[in-house]
Design a protein around this motif. Structure first.
Motif, PDB file in Angstrom:
ATOM      1  N   ALA A  64      19.870  31.480 -54.082  1.00  0.00           N
ATOM      2  CA  ALA A  64      19.948  30.631 -55.269  1.00  0.00           C
ATOM      3  C   ALA A  64      20.704  31.328 -56.394  1.00  0.00           C
ATOM      4  O   ALA A  64      21.524  30.699 -57.082  1.00  0.00           O
ATOM      5  N   GLU A  65      20.442  32.609 -56.570  1.00  0.00           N
ATOM      6  CA  GLU A  65      21.095  33.324 -57.675  1.00  0.00           C
ATOM      7  C   GLU A  65      22.588  33.486 -57.440  1.00  0.00           C
ATOM      8  O   GLU A  65      23.397  33.261 -58.335  1.00  0.00           O
ATOM      9  N   VAL A  66      22.953  33.865 -56.201  1.00  0.00           N
ATOM     10  CA  VAL A  66      24.374  34.038 -55.894  1.00  0.00           C
ATOM     11  C   VAL A  66      25.125  32.714 -56.008  1.00  0.00           C
ATOM     12  O   VAL A  66      26.268  32.662 -56.471  1.00  0.00           O
ATOM     13  N   ALA A  67      24.468  31.624 -55.614  1.00  0.00           N
ATOM     14  CA  ALA A  67      25.110  30.305 -55.645  1.00  0.00           C
ATOM     15  C   ALA A  67      24.975  29.626 -57.000  1.00  0.00           C
ATOM     16  O   ALA A  67      25.441  28.495 -57.173  1.00  0.00           O
ATOM     17  N   ASN A  68      24.320  30.290 -57.959  1.00  0.00           N
ATOM     18  CA  ASN A  68      24.090  29.714 -59.288  1.00  0.00           C
ATOM     19  C   ASN A  68      23.394  28.358 -59.176  1.00  0.00           C
ATOM     20  O   ASN A  68      23.758  27.373 -59.820  1.00  0.00           O
ATOM     21  N   ALA A  69      22.371  28.326 -58.326  1.00  0.00           N
ATOM     22  CA  ALA A  69      21.596  27.098 -58.114  1.00  0.00           C
ATOM     23  C   ALA A  69      20.202  27.277 -58.695  1.00  0.00           C
ATOM     24  O   ALA A  69      19.692  28.389 -58.794  1.00  0.00           O
ATOM     25  N   GLU A  70      19.595  26.174 -59.083  1.00  0.00           N
ATOM     26  CA  GLU A  70      18.219  26.213 -59.574  1.00  0.00           C
ATOM     27  C   GLU A  70      17.279  26.500 -58.397  1.00  0.00           C
ATOM     28  O   GLU A  70      17.437  25.940 -57.310  1.00  0.00           O
ATOM     29  N   PHE A  71      16.304  27.353 -58.626  1.00  0.00           N
ATOM     30  CA  PHE A  71      15.357  27.721 -57.566  1.00  0.00           C
ATOM     31  C   PHE A  71      13.991  27.147 -57.904  1.00  0.00           C
ATOM     32  O   PHE A  71      13.375  27.514 -58.908  1.00  0.00           O
ATOM     33  N   ILE A  72      13.513  26.215 -57.090  1.00  0.00           N
ATOM     34  CA  ILE A  72      12.195  25.609 -57.313  1.00  0.00           C
ATOM     35  C   ILE A  72      11.295  25.999 -56.147  1.00  0.00           C
ATOM     36  O   ILE A  72      11.488  25.517 -55.017  1.00  0.00           O
ATOM     37  N   PRO A  73      10.308  26.870 -56.380  1.00  0.00           N
ATOM     38  CA  PRO A  73       9.432  27.303 -55.285  1.00  0.00           C
ATOM     39  C   PRO A  73       8.178  26.434 -55.178  1.00  0.00           C
ATOM     40  O   PRO A  73       7.592  26.025 -56.176  1.00  0.00           O
ATOM     41  N   LEU A  74       7.784  26.154 -53.959  1.00  0.00           N
ATOM     42  CA  LEU A  74       6.527  25.473 -53.668  1.00  0.00           C
ATOM     43  C   LEU A  74       5.804  26.252 -52.575  1.00  0.00           C
ATOM     44  O   LEU A  74       6.448  26.895 -51.739  1.00  0.00           O
ATOM     45  N   SER A  75       4.500  26.169 -52.580  1.00  0.00           N
ATOM     46  CA  SER A  75       3.699  26.762 -51.514  1.00  0.00           C
ATOM     47  C   SER A  75       3.006  25.649 -50.749  1.00  0.00           C
ATOM     48  O   SER A  75       2.314  24.817 -51.343  1.00  0.00           O
ATOM     49  N   ALA A  76       3.189  25.645 -49.433  1.00  0.00           N
ATOM     50  CA  ALA A  76       2.548  24.611 -48.622  1.00  0.00           C
ATOM     51  C   ALA A  76       1.033  24.760 -48.636  1.00  0.00           C
ATOM     52  O   ALA A  76       0.311  23.821 -48.296  1.00  0.00           O
ATOM     53  N   VAL A  77       0.543  25.929 -49.029  1.00  0.00           N
ATOM     54  CA  VAL A  77      -0.894  26.153 -49.105  1.00  0.00           C
ATOM     55  C   VAL A  77      -1.471  25.555 -50.385  1.00  0.00           C
ATOM     56  O   VAL A  77      -2.560  24.985 -50.394  1.00  0.00           O
ATOM     57  N   LEU A  78      -0.704  25.670 -51.496  1.00  0.00           N
ATOM     58  CA  LEU A  78      -1.238  25.314 -52.807  1.00  0.00           C
ATOM     59  C   LEU A  78      -0.700  23.993 -53.361  1.00  0.00           C
ATOM     60  O   LEU A  78      -1.347  23.349 -54.189  1.00  0.00           O
ATOM     61  N   SER A  79       0.489  23.593 -52.951  1.00  0.00           N
ATOM     62  CA  SER A  79       1.138  22.436 -53.574  1.00  0.00           C
ATOM     63  C   SER A  79       0.574  21.119 -53.042  1.00  0.00           C
ATOM     64  O   SER A  79       0.258  20.997 -51.859  1.00  0.00           O
ATOM     65  N   ASN A  80       0.485  20.132 -53.948  1.00  0.00           N
ATOM     66  CA  ASN A  80       0.050  18.798 -53.552  1.00  0.00           C
ATOM     67  C   ASN A  80       1.212  17.813 -53.695  1.00  0.00           C
ATOM     68  O   ASN A  80       2.322  18.185 -54.084  1.00  0.00           O
ATOM     69  N   ILE A  81       0.941  16.547 -53.387  1.00  0.00           N
ATOM     70  CA  ILE A  81       1.989  15.526 -53.416  1.00  0.00           C
ATOM     71  C   ILE A  81       2.604  15.398 -54.812  1.00  0.00           C
ATOM     72  O   ILE A  81       3.820  15.231 -54.960  1.00  0.00           O
ATOM     73  N   LYS A  82       1.779  15.505 -55.816  1.00  0.00           N
ATOM     74  CA  LYS A  82       2.265  15.382 -57.188  1.00  0.00           C
ATOM     75  C   LYS A  82       3.296  16.447 -57.500  1.00  0.00           C
ATOM     76  O   LYS A  82       4.343  16.164 -58.109  1.00  0.00           O
ATOM     77  N   GLU A  83       3.032  17.672 -57.079  1.00  0.00           N
ATOM     78  CA  GLU A  83       3.977  18.764 -57.345  1.00  0.00           C
ATOM     79  C   GLU A  83       5.261  18.602 -56.549  1.00  0.00           C
ATOM     80  O   GLU A  83       6.351  18.928 -57.039  1.00  0.00           O
ATOM     81  N   ILE A  84       5.150  18.079 -55.344  1.00  0.00           N
ATOM     82  CA  ILE A  84       6.351  17.837 -54.545  1.00  0.00           C
ATOM     83  C   ILE A  84       7.223  16.778 -55.203  1.00  0.00           C
ATOM     84  O   ILE A  84       8.447  16.937 -55.339  1.00  0.00           O
ATOM     85  N   ARG A  85       6.607  15.693 -55.652  1.00  0.00           N
ATOM     86  CA  ARG A  85       7.371  14.629 -56.317  1.00  0.00           C
ATOM     87  C   ARG A  85       8.019  15.144 -57.598  1.00  0.00           C
ATOM     88  O   ARG A  85       9.161  14.793 -57.923  1.00  0.00           O
ATOM     89  N   SER A  86       7.274  15.957 -58.329  1.00  0.00           N
ATOM     90  CA  SER A  86       7.807  16.520 -59.569  1.00  0.00           C
ATOM     91  C   SER A  86       9.024  17.393 -59.287  1.00  0.00           C
ATOM     92  O   SER A  86      10.019  17.349 -60.029  1.00  0.00           O
TER      93      SER A  86
END
Length: 438
Positions: A64-86
């Motif tokens: 992400a840093e080399v490509a100058n892209a935004e990095f959005i991390p999610l954890s399949a253990v902790l994230s719910n549907i609301k966070e995925i949609r966000s």
């Protein structure tokens, strides 16, 4: 910088350039497809598959840093549907600003099928570049639809030289302990590396704790053998998960080593599994299976010995019972091998399933009642013990209308040599019976 020091050492030492990435030269050496894609900022969706501490999250952040892209991390253990949609909505907003987004999902194998499928349209539309990290085999853990849209890269366990390099970086760079005077003898470094078991995060945690405990008010830390031994007293936890690839890979290695008549390798993999915390009774059950599948009648004693080892483990427990497992594994590795019964059983299973409910020939049926005898049950049955050589030559034991098939073909090893000779003699008697009738 003072605030930065409160971050874990492993996080502070995350490389930001490909040149600083430790290990994975099979992927990140110049000229390799992934290296060239990252170096030139060409993004694509991917799955990073490898053991813990091999750099999956670090690599995703670097891309992400080399490509100058935004990095959005999610954890399949902790994230719910609301966070995925966000996260998806944020990616859409960034796309409207002509900025690319990498959506990184750690432990992606923990998402169920419907959750994995939710990413597909956004990958296809180009809303996100998807990077999933997993310690599990993607072939089993991920949907085919997701796999078809992402390239899989396999990260390997870090080698000793990689971990040595990591220690040097931690001791010398400002992000690590470069502002301190740290003394850590070579033998203690080796202890930490061995205990880390190829996991960079675990190694840096060992090092960070040791430095924190040994540090004095003069910014000096001398790590003693006593301190190191106390830290490692609980023993290292090997990579072994009864639900994961390490488990199945190691039991496969044990099975194949016994089949391959390699007693030393068999004992090594047995001990690796026990060292990793495998239930010894599971190993005992597998040894019984191996005795039938790969040794069979070439040495029937193997089956009994494997059962004895199972019983010994149940009666004695660990660690005493484990010696019986080792005895069985070594014996079975040295025993003559035959899969003739295994192959015969499979072939007979196929025919039994294909022929359905064909009736038992009337001469083979039992006749315990008067009615059954009147119906002809057991009529014309030839009692083998009353026949010459104790064998009813030419008798048919298959259902009527089903051609007899030779499923069992003994091999020329062990007791099956004698069994083959016996079957050859019986066939000669059958042939003589047919010739006499004709």
């Amino acid at each position: 910088m003072a605030t930065d020091m409160f971050r874990p050492l492993a996080d502070r030492l995350r490389p930001r350039r490909l040149a600083d990435f430790v290990g994975q030269r099979h992927l990140l050496a110049p000229g390799r497809p992934l290296f060239e894609a990252v170096d030139n900022g060409r993004l694509h969706s991917m799955i990073l598959w490898g053991p813990p501490g091999t750099g999956k999250t670090t690599l995703a952040r670097m891309i992400a840093e080399v490509a100058n892209a935004e990095f959005i991390p999610l954890s399949a253990v902790l994230s719910n549907i609301k966070e995925i949609r966000s996260a998806i909505e944020a990616a859409k907003d960034l796309l409207a600003q002509e900025r690319r987004t990498i959506l990184f999902v750690d432990e992606v194998h923990r998402f169920n099928k419907s959750q994995q499928d939710a990413f597909l349209p956004h990958i296809e539309e180009g809303t996100i570049y998807f990077i999933g990290a997993t310690t599990e085999n993607p072939s089993f853990a991920l949907n085919n639809a997701l796999l078809s849209r992402a390239r899989v890269y396999v990260l390997k366990t870090l080698q000793t030289e990689d971990l040595q390099q990591l220690i040097e970086r931690a001791l010398e760079t400002p992000e690590g302990f470069g502002e301190l005077t740290v003394e850590i003898p070579e033998n203690i470094r080796r202890w930490f590396i061995d205990a880390a078991d190829g996991d960079a995060r675990r190694l840096l945690n060992f090092l960070e704790i040791a430095v924190d405990l040994a540090r004095d008010d003069k910014n000096r830390a001398v790590i003693s053998e006593e301190l190191a031994k106390d830290m490692l007293a609980g023993g290292s936890v090997r990579r072994f998960d009864k639900q994961g690839d390490a488990f199945y890979d190691q039991i496969s290695a044990l099975h194949k080593s016994i089949r391959g008549s390699a007693p030393d390798a068999s004992l090594y993999w047995l001990c690796r599994m026990l060292d990793g915390g495998c239930d010894p009774l599971y190993i005992a059950r597998r040894l019984v299976r191996i005795a039938s599948e790969d040794i069979g009648n070439a040495d029937p004693r193997a089956l009994q010995l494997s059962l004895d080892a199972w019983e010994s483990q149940e009666r004695l427990g660990s660690p005493e019972g484990e010696l019986a497992l080792a005895q069985a594994a070594a014996y079975m590795a040295c025993a003559p091998k035959s899969n003739a019964v295994y192959r015969a059983f499979q072939a007979a299973q196929r025919d039994a399933a294909a022929t359905g409910s064909v009736e038992v020939p009337i001469h083979l049926r039992n006749a315990p009642t008067k009615l059954m005898r009147e119906l002809g049950y057991g009529k014309c049955y030839r009692y083998a013990h009353d026949e010459p050589e104790g064998y009813a030559a030419g008798e048919n034991y298959f259902p009527d209308g089903l051609n007899p098939k030779p499923y069992y073909h003994p091999v020329g090893r062990g007791l099956e040599i004698k069994i083959a000779e016996k079957l050859k003699r019986l066939k000669a008697l059958d042939d003589a019976q047919k010739t006499g009738k004709s």
